[in-house]
Design an enzyme around this catalytic site. Structure first.
Site, PDB file in Angstrom:
ATOM      1  CG  LEU A  65      -1.917  -1.234   1.190  1.00 36.20           C
ATOM      2  CD1 LEU A  65      -2.472  -1.534   2.572  1.00 36.20           C
ATOM      3  CD2 LEU A  65      -3.046  -0.938   0.212  1.00 36.20           C
ATOM      4  N   PRO A  66       0.265   2.415  -0.307  1.00 34.45           N
ATOM      5  CG  PRO A  66      -1.070   3.936  -1.461  1.00 34.45           C
ATOM      6  CD  PRO A  66      -1.128   2.635  -0.728  1.00 34.45           C
ATOM      7  CB  THR A  94       8.345   2.233   1.438  1.00 34.51           C
ATOM      8  OG1 THR A  94       8.955   1.309   0.539  1.00 34.51           O
ATOM      9  CG2 THR A  94       9.424   3.046   2.126  1.00 34.51           C
ATOM     10  CE  LYS A 169      12.376   1.452  -0.125  1.00 37.95           C
ATOM     11  NZ  LYS A 169      12.661   1.062  -1.476  1.00 37.95           N
ATOM     12  CE  LYS A 244       6.019   6.044   1.006  1.00 35.35           C
ATOM     13  NZ  LYS A 244       5.456   4.774   0.600  1.00 35.35           N
TER      14      LYS A 244
HETATM   15  P1  NAD Z   1       0.576   2.375  -6.195  1.00 38.83           P
HETATM   16  O1  NAD Z   1      -0.033   3.666  -5.817  1.00 38.83           O
HETATM   17  O2  NAD Z   1       0.772   2.049  -7.640  1.00 38.83           O
HETATM   18  O3  NAD Z   1      -0.289   1.165  -5.567  1.00 38.83           O
HETATM   19  C1  NAD Z   1      -0.932   1.223  -4.338  1.00 38.83           C
HETATM   20  C2  NAD Z   1      -2.266   0.491  -4.486  1.00 38.83           C
HETATM   21  O4  NAD Z   1      -2.890   0.434  -3.201  1.00 38.83           O
HETATM   22  C3  NAD Z   1      -3.249   1.196  -5.421  1.00 38.83           C
HETATM   23  O5  NAD Z   1      -3.654   0.306  -6.433  1.00 38.83           O
HETATM   24  C4  NAD Z   1      -4.417   1.610  -4.509  1.00 38.83           C
HETATM   25  O6  NAD Z   1      -5.664   1.552  -5.142  1.00 38.83           O
HETATM   26  C5  NAD Z   1      -4.287   0.558  -3.416  1.00 38.83           C
HETATM   27  N1  NAD Z   1      -4.921   0.942  -2.156  1.00 38.83           N
HETATM   28  C6  NAD Z   1      -4.811   2.085  -1.446  1.00 38.83           C
HETATM   29  N2  NAD Z   1      -5.531   2.019  -0.316  1.00 38.83           N
HETATM   30  C7  NAD Z   1      -6.110   0.795  -0.297  1.00 38.83           C
HETATM   31  C8  NAD Z   1      -6.978   0.135   0.602  1.00 38.83           C
HETATM   32  N3  NAD Z   1      -7.409   0.704   1.717  1.00 38.83           N
HETATM   33  N4  NAD Z   1      -7.384  -1.124   0.282  1.00 38.83           N
HETATM   34  C9  NAD Z   1      -6.952  -1.733  -0.840  1.00 38.83           C
HETATM   35  N5  NAD Z   1      -6.129  -1.153  -1.749  1.00 38.83           N
HETATM   36  C10 NAD Z   1      -5.732   0.098  -1.471  1.00 38.83           C
HETATM   37  O7  NAD Z   1       1.949   2.284  -5.399  1.00 38.83           O
HETATM   38  P2  NAD Z   1       3.216   1.355  -5.741  1.00 38.83           P
HETATM   39  O8  NAD Z   1       4.134   2.065  -6.673  1.00 38.83           O
HETATM   40  O9  NAD Z   1       2.733  -0.020  -6.057  1.00 38.83           O
HETATM   41  O10 NAD Z   1       3.953   1.363  -4.289  1.00 38.83           O
HETATM   42  C11 NAD Z   1       3.463   0.590  -3.212  1.00 38.83           C
HETATM   43  C12 NAD Z   1       4.481   0.689  -2.082  1.00 38.83           C
HETATM   44  O11 NAD Z   1       5.753   0.207  -2.535  1.00 38.83           O
HETATM   45  C13 NAD Z   1       4.728   2.114  -1.579  1.00 38.83           C
HETATM   46  O12 NAD Z   1       4.860   2.078  -0.184  1.00 38.83           O
HETATM   47  C14 NAD Z   1       6.030   2.503  -2.284  1.00 38.83           C
HETATM   48  O13 NAD Z   1       6.765   3.471  -1.556  1.00 38.83           O
HETATM   49  C15 NAD Z   1       6.751   1.181  -2.314  1.00 38.83           C
HETATM   50  N6  NAD Z   1       7.772   1.051  -3.370  1.00 38.83           N
HETATM   51  C16 NAD Z   1       7.492   1.460  -4.635  1.00 38.83           C
HETATM   52  C17 NAD Z   1       8.466   1.321  -5.630  1.00 38.83           C
HETATM   53  C18 NAD Z   1       8.197   1.752  -7.052  1.00 38.83           C
HETATM   54  O14 NAD Z   1       9.141   1.800  -7.839  1.00 38.83           O
HETATM   55  N7  NAD Z   1       6.946   2.046  -7.417  1.00 38.83           N
HETATM   56  C19 NAD Z   1       9.718   0.768  -5.312  1.00 38.83           C
HETATM   57  C20 NAD Z   1       9.965   0.335  -4.014  1.00 38.83           C
HETATM   58  C21 NAD Z   1       8.976   0.489  -3.036  1.00 38.83           C
END
Ligand code: NAD
Length: 296
Positions: A65-66, A94, A169, A244
């Site tokens: 999740l975000p 994260t 991290k 972030k």
């Molecule tokens: P994203 O925004 O693409 O995905 C998050 C998903 O969570 C969305 O689809 C959203 O609809 C869903 N969501 C939000 N609240 C919800 C709830 N209450 N119930 C169900 N679903 C819900 O984000 P992402 O890029 O996939 O990143 C996710 C995590 O991974 C973050 O913490 C980010 O910091 C971390 N991360 C991302 C990357 C990257 O390159 N994108 C790399 C390393 C770590």
């Protein structure tokens, strides 16, 4: 075949859930987005109506999740009331160290095993199953989580007690931000002083200025291995996501009383870069703002 709940099927979670399904697990997937649910279905997961339906009967409950508030909400509303006592909770998001530790404590109070397991690697690594997981939690929780994490990554490292994964991290990404910004500064300065970027790379990549930011992810187009610089700084690790992580690092440093002046400066630079409207660019794109003298 293990029953797995996967909540949060976004850029990262979509690929990760697909890999758990590919490994033969029965993945019950939930996201607030209909499009994400449809993609999960195509990838072999079973979309369900809400988070509790995913959690019910699952051996492992994975969240991607975000931010901390989303994980807290899903844990309090769906995971804690519904999880089977033998389930292991695996949060791959994260999030801030304080929330990670608080949720682990609440899980323990309910007799549930939990780990924080943030990832290194971006969307391509999530889709390809080549993420690195940094895991915080007890030995017992780590042992229960390991097989599920191995289905989604190339390395699974036990960092220590609850929260240690998040600490690893954010400390790692603070180094990354600082080495990237200073590498960008050095390339920009060398060029201004008449040194060819390729020549500077040939020297510094074999000298003490070498780092991952230089030799694996060079911020100068046409220099070093292919990187986002060669794609107009698109399709890598967005500057907004780096910001972030840096904000989480600064909050953790303050809480711990750790002195991080270089990390703080890197955070300020990414703050200004993102505020200038470049949050969607790869984080190495900050070299353009530095070259233009926009960041001081
Ligand atoms: P994203 O925004 O693409 O995905 C998050 C998903 O969570 C969305 O689809 C959203 O609809 C869903 N969501 C939000 N609240 C919800 C709830 N209450 N119930 C169900 N679903 C819900 O984000 P992402 O890029 O996939 O990143 C996710 C995590 O991974 C973050 O913490 C980010 O910091 C971390 N991360 C991302 C990357 C990257 O390159 N994108 C790399 C390393 C770590």
């Amino acid at each position: 075949m293990a029953r797995v709940a996967f909540i949060g099927l976004g850029n990262m979670g979509g690929g990760m859930a697909a890999n758990l399904a590919k490994a033969g697990n029965d993945v019950r997937a939930f996201d607030l987005s209909e499009a994400a649910l449809a993609a999960a279905k195509t990838a072999g997961c079973l979309p369900v109506a809400d988070a509790a339906a995913a959690v019910d009967g699952a051996e492992a409950i994975v969240t991607m999740l975000p931010a901390g508030r989303h994980v807290e909400q899903v844990y309090v509303d769906a995971v804690f009331p519904t999880a089977s006592p033998s389930a292991v909770l695996i949060d791959c998001s994260t999030i801030d160290v304080a929330t990670a530790r608080a949720l682990a404590e609440q899980a323990a109070a309910k007799g549930l095993l939990a780990v924080d397991a943030p990832v290194s690697g971006g969307i391509a690594a999530a889709a390809g199953g080549t993420l690195t997981f940094m895991v915080g939690g007890s030995d017992q929780a780590f042992d229960r989580a390991r097989a599920f994490l191995e289905a989604m990554g190339k390395a699974v490292i036990h960092a220590g007690a609850s929260g240690a994964g998040q600490v690893a991290k954010m400390c790692n990404n603070m180094i990354l931000a600082a080495t990237m910004t200073v590498t960008c500064e050095a390339f920009a300065m060398a060029e201004k002083l008449g040194l060819d970027p390729q020549v500077f790379y040939d020297i510094s990549s074999k000298a003490t200025g070498q780092s991952w930011s230089m030799t694996s992810y060079c911020p100068v187009p046409g220099v070093g291995p292919e990187s986002p610089a060669d794609r107009d700084y698109q399709g890598g690790f967005a500057a907004a996501l780096m910001l972030k992580d840096l904000r989480l690092a600064m909050a953790a440093a303050e809480q711990a009383g750790a002195s991080v002046p270089t990390g703080r400066r890197a955070a300020e630079l990414y703050e200004a870069f993102v505020e200038s409207g470049k949050g969607g660019d790869d984080f190495s794109g900050i070299i353009r703002a530095l070259k233009a003298g926009e960041l001081g």
